[in-house]
Design a protein around this motif. Structure first.
Motif, mmCIF file in Angstrom:
data_model
loop_
_atom_site.group_PDB
_atom_site.id
_atom_site.type_symbol
_atom_site.label_atom_id
_atom_site.label_comp_id
_atom_site.label_asym_id
_atom_site.label_seq_id
_atom_site.Cartn_x
_atom_site.Cartn_y
_atom_site.Cartn_z
ATOM 1 N N LEU A 153 0.842 -1.205 0.000
ATOM 2 C CA LEU A 153 0.000 0.000 0.000
ATOM 3 C C LEU A 153 0.872 1.248 0.000
ATOM 4 C CD1 LEU A 153 -3.053 0.678 0.197
ATOM 5 C CD2 LEU A 153 -2.710 0.971 2.631
ATOM 6 N N LEU A 154 2.007 1.164 0.691
ATOM 7 C CA LEU A 154 2.842 2.372 0.799
ATOM 8 C C LEU A 154 3.741 2.544 -0.417
ATOM 9 C CD1 LEU A 154 3.900 2.143 4.548
ATOM 10 C CD2 LEU A 154 2.238 3.678 3.502
ATOM 11 N N ARG A 155 4.244 1.413 -0.941
ATOM 12 C CA ARG A 155 5.314 1.551 -1.942
ATOM 13 C C ARG A 155 4.771 1.616 -3.369
ATOM 14 N NH1 ARG A 155 9.057 3.647 0.098
ATOM 15 N NH2 ARG A 155 10.269 3.205 -1.769
ATOM 16 N N PHE A 156 3.674 0.964 -3.662
ATOM 17 C CA PHE A 156 3.310 0.829 -5.087
ATOM 18 C C PHE A 156 2.985 2.180 -5.707
ATOM 19 C CE2 PHE A 156 1.863 -3.867 -4.777
ATOM 20 C CZ PHE A 156 3.194 -4.226 -4.785
#
Lengths: 97, 309, 95, 92
Positions: free
Chosen positions: A27-30
């Motif tokens: 959720l944070l990186r994509f």
């Protein structure tokens, strides 16, 4: 017998934890919203599912186990409903091609 | 211990982000996250009944209420009547609010060491009510007057909200027409969730006698389960002129007052339960009150009738 | 110990809610800040209840019952505030 | 065993709070909704683990209510979100 149950609980809860961490990291990186949605549903479904499975042997009797499965079912249904709606948000009106 | 710090920091971060958000929708989304986190905080404060209420009303109903308002206000450019305060004034307000918070924090730190508590008295008198859950015991028996007044406040709120109906709209179906988006998923959820929700609500009401749970939490869940099909356009709310609707909303407080008066006659004190009769009477009040408050909460979220222009 | 921590958090929430009510001009954000303020006050009250734990209960049940009542009444007040805001907006439209 | 469940509850909660950053930072509206839903699910998982660790069945009821109401709020959010313009910030 209870040792087996404990081992099963530990393994299942750890697996669930891994999915939660992976889902949150996704959720944070994509980069874009669609792939984040993909990551989120993994954390939702499998993360919670495995934790619920892990806790089943420890749930007090049939009632507790039923309640755990009901919780998991509820989360499945709700994320199944919210997922497409959120996806449609990112597509906007032309998403209906 | 780390969990408490983490939880407290998360709640404060979400709260600050919520009031500084540029768009109203973002602020409400953060407010719903705040409600969820707050119910976890209540669990850490070992007040499970309050955690249930905060989850049901704080995260669920309040969020949906504000979202409905955001949707209806989004269509018009909201002209701020008064311009936001200048930088200097904002800093001044910030300092003043910090002082208020510091004063309250000092109060917390200077609380008397042998913390005053009514727990022993509640524990001593709980068996007379036949209930296992102390909070329900306090709500329904020791402080029954508060609960009665509160159900009356909910009834008054419904009357006030309905009184805001623009002229010409009186008697119509409450709430603005919900846009029929033909959203497949929303219709799916609006058909699957309510039956499950009703079973959960009955379970929480019933379990409330001896374990955390009770009528307000059950009523909030029932209200949510009525709002979902309404939002999906499956259910048209009944006209507010409908007699049965008004009767349902009023029946809760009325029954409570009637039983209170009966207690005054037989036991000589308003809201006193005759010995041995406490449990069944409390059960009757709880069931009637749950239905009445559930309908009232749903009507409050739906709002007054809005006549089509 | 956790009661004091959450009590201080509640105090901070009261400050944040108050700040939000005074600074933000959008009406809905003010109503939202009002709810933050209410949540903070209930948490302060909950911390006091937690300290009063005893006689086999995790917290003093009397303030917990009153907080429960307070949450419902605060919600009723919020619905009234939102109804007023929507009615005002509708009037501004018509004028 | 109980300690393991407590640590697991803490870890789940920590990851979900990390996911909260997406709510605070997420540019698009959809990110905020997803993060809020993840917060709901994570909260439920942490409650279940805490309930199993401290043998408090009441926590499962709180988790059940949270599951119902988080679903309800997520759907309301998804329905109310302003439409996404061509890549830009949706208008107020």
């Amino acid at each position: 017998m209870s040792l087996l149950a404990d081992v099963f609980t530990i393994v299942a809860v750890l697996a669930g934890l891994v999915f939660f961490i992976a889902g949150t990291a996704g959720l944070l990186r994509f980069p874009d919203t669609a792939s984040r949605l993909h990551a989120l549903t993994k954390a939702d479904h499998l993360g919670l599912g495995l934790i619920v499975l892990g806790l089943l042997p420890r749930a007090g009797g049939m009632g507790g186990a039923l309640r755990l499965l009901a919780i998991w079912g509820l989360v499945l249904v709700s994320s199944a409903a919210v997922g497409p709606m959120v996806a449609r948000l990112t597509r906007g009106p032309e998403g209906r091609e | 211990m780390i969990a408490d710090l983490l939880l407290a920091a998360a709640i404060l971060a979400v709260a600050v982000a919520s009031i500084l958000a540029r768009r109203t929708f973002t602020a409400v989304a953060l407010f719903i996250a705040y409600g969820l986190l707050l119910s976890l905080a209540w669990v850490r404060l070992s007040a499970i009944d309050v955690a249930l209420t905060e989850a049901a009303i704080g995260a669920g109903l309040s969020g949906v209420l504000l979202l409905g308002a955001v949707r209806r206000l989004a269509s018009r450019a909201e002209a701020p009547a008064n311009p936001p305060p200048g930088a200097a004034m904002t800093v001044l307000i910030g300092i003043a609010c910090a002082c208020v918070a510091a004063a309250l924090g000092a109060v917390i730190l200077l609380l008397p060491e042998p913390a005053p508590s009514l727990a022993p008295q509640v524990a001593a008198n709980l068996p007379t009510t036949g209930l296992g859950n102390p909070v329900t015991g306090v709500l329904m028996s020791f402080r029954a007057l508060d609960t009665l007044l509160e159900s009356a406040v909910v009834l008054l709120a419904v009357i006030c909200v309905w009184s805001l109906t623009p002229d010409g709209g009186w008697g119509g179906a409450p709430g603005a027409a919900q846009p029929i988006l033909g959203d497949g998923p929303l219709l799916l959820l609006a058909r699957i969730l309510p039956p499950l929700g009703i079973v959960v609500a009955v379970h929480i009401l019933w379990v409330g006698k001896d374990a955390p749970g009770g009528k307000f939490q059950a009523a909030a869940i029932l209200a949510a389960m009525w709002l979902l099909p309404w939002m999906a356009g499956l259910v048209a709310p009944p006209r507010i002129a409908a007699r049965w609707l008004r009767l349902t909303v009023a029946v809760g407080p009325v029954v409570f007052i009637a039983i209170g008066l009966a207690g005054a006659v037989t036991e000589g004190a308003f809201l006193a339960y005759p010995p041995g009769w406490a449990m069944p009477l409390i059960l009757v009040i709880e069931i009637v009150l749950t239905a009445s408050i559930a309908v009232a909460l749903a009507l409050l979220v739906i709002g007054p009738p809005v006549p089509e222009p | 110990m956790s009661a004091t921590l959450f009590g201080l958090m509640g105090a901070a929430l009261v400050g944040i809610g108050l700040f939000g009510m005074l600074v933000r001009t959008q009406v809905l954000l003010r109503i939202l800040s009002f709810n933050l303020l209410g949540g903070g006050i209930f948490i302060v009250f909950g911390a006091v209840a937690r300290r009063g734990a005893g006689a086999g209960f995790g917290g003093d049940p009397v303030p917990q019952a009153i907080i429960l009542t307070g949450i419902v009444v605060a919600f009723a007040a919020t619905t009234l505030a939102v109804a007023l805001v929507l009615r005002l907006a509708a009037n501004q439209d018509r004028s | 065993m109980a300690e393991f469940l407590l640590v697991a509850a803490l870890l789940v909660f920590a990851t979900v709070v990390a996911g909260l950053l997406r709510v605070l930072r997420g540019p698009a509206v959809a990110d905020r909704i997803m993060a809020a839903q993840l917060l709901g699910t994570g909260g439920i998982a942490a409650l279940l683990l805490l309930g199993a660790a401290t043998a408090a069945p009441a926590l499962a009821d709180v988790a059940l209510t949270l599951a119902l109401l988080a679903a309800f709020a997520s759907v309301a959010m998804a329905r109310t979100a302003p439409r996404q313009e061509k890549g830009g910030e949706p208008r107020e």
